[in-house]
Design an enzyme around this catalytic site. Structure first.
Site, PDB file in Angstrom:
ATOM      1  CG  ASP A  66       9.870 -29.957 -13.123  1.00  0.00           C
ATOM      2  OD1 ASP A  66      11.262 -31.064 -12.860  1.00  0.00           O
ATOM      3  OD2 ASP A  66       9.472 -30.251 -11.668  1.00  0.00           O
ATOM      4  CG  ASP A  68       9.268 -35.202  -8.486  1.00  0.00           C
ATOM      5  OD1 ASP A  68       9.087 -36.278  -8.880  1.00  0.00           O
ATOM      6  OD2 ASP A  68      10.626 -35.251  -8.082  1.00  0.00           O
ATOM      7  CG  ASP A 256       5.965 -28.669 -10.327  1.00  0.00           C
ATOM      8  OD1 ASP A 256       7.141 -28.014 -10.449  1.00  0.00           O
ATOM      9  OD2 ASP A 256       5.314 -28.792  -8.790  1.00  0.00           O
TER      10      ASP A 256
END
Length: 313
Positions: A66, A68, A256
């Site tokens: 990913d 961000d 995250d």
């Protein structure tokens, strides 16, 4: 004979020493033969080694990041850009409020961990709080086309503002990201980035943070513009697997947040978590490992982790 493994937690570590002496934060798998040795106090304090046997041919064919929150801690930057957009267009929500809309950090942490993508965030918020007044529409937009126009205008301006922040040179990649990417490419394993954010802003982030050569060397790059549904819908990872020519079970995703984790597992992929301060307390029970950052994580660790996961399943 197959080796049976247990999931044991890593001992505590300090960020200052993790590169030299500490194991990767998260789960390390040990075989039955390791358990007696781990019972010795002196050995518990030393750096653990993964000792269970694995096949010489790794099942890890693609590592997917990913952007961000994984490549960079960016959520506070996105929040700043949204608030700047709200101020620029004098967005008042609820309608006719005395001051422009301002998303504080606590609220934004909750919002971004529940809804992926900028436009869906605004659609949900305005739907809940009331469509706003603004310099775009003096009265709250009432038709679907006007509401979509407002969201488009705000998102476009926000994206350009976010780019300005990234270009400022004050943003750095998270620890361990660049090294792990280089290890993956050096080993001939496919490397991809899949982000729910706007494509132009992700491209800018990657060019500035991982460098143009690494960006051009990606085997697959997908952003929110490339799929109809945002995370936690698994579409972006399903599409990535097809483009990479790799089975989902042979992909490992680095995320995250729970939203990203749900997208990865929904696509049939294993997922590790490198959490941020805003996602640290989320329930990552479906992840195969959880890390504070990637500074102590090596490619060999991930190969063995995925191998053990597939054997156990």
């Amino acid at each position: 004979m197959a080796t049976t493994s247990f999931l044991l937690p890593s001992p505590p570590y300090s960020a200052a020493s993790c590169r030299r002496t500490s194991p990767p934060v998260g789960a390390i798998r040990y075989s039955f033969s390791c358990l007696r040795r781990l019972a010795t106090p002196s050995l518990r304090q030393s750096r653990p080694r993964v000792v269970c046997a694995v096949a010489s041919s790794s099942p890890l064919h693609a590592l997917i990041f990913d952007c961000d929150g994984v490549i960079l801690e960016s959520e506070h930057l996105h929040r700043q850009a949204y608030n700047d957009a709200f101020a620029h267009f004098n967005v008042k929500c609820p309608p006719f409020s005395s001051e422009p809309l301002l998303w504080d950090s606590d609220f934004y942490d909750e919002l971004q961990n529940q809804i992926g993508g900028g436009k869906p965030k605004m659609r949900w918020y305005f739907g809940e709080k009331g469509w706003p007044t603004s310099s775009v529409f003096e009265t709250p937009p009432s038709t679907a086309s006007d509401r979509e126009k407002l969201v488009d205008v705000l998102q476009d301006w926000k994206t350009e503002r976010y780019k300005e922040i990234i270009k400022s040179g004050t943003v750095e990649p998270r620890p361990g990201v660049l090294r792990l990417m280089d290890e993956v490419k050096g080993a001939g394993i496919k490397l991809a980035v899949c982000s729910a954010a706007t494509k132009s802003s992700v491209i800018l982030c990657l060019e500035n943070l991982i460098g143009l050569d690494r960006f051009k060397g990606l085997d697959c790059f997908l952003a929110g513009d490339d799929v109809k549904e945002k995370k936690p819908d698994p579409s972006i990872y399903i599409t990535a697997a097809k483009k990479l020519g790799v089975e989902s079970k042979n992909c490992l995703v680095v995320e995250d947040s729970v939203i990203g984790l749900q997208a990865a597992t929904g696509a049939g992929m294993s997922c590790i978590i490198t959490h941020t301060s805003s996602t640290a307390n989320q329930d990552f029970g479906d992840a195969i490992a959880k890390y504070t950052d990637l500074s102590g994580v090596r490619l060999e660790d991930l190969k063995i982790l995925l191998q053990n996961t597939l054997v156990a399943s």
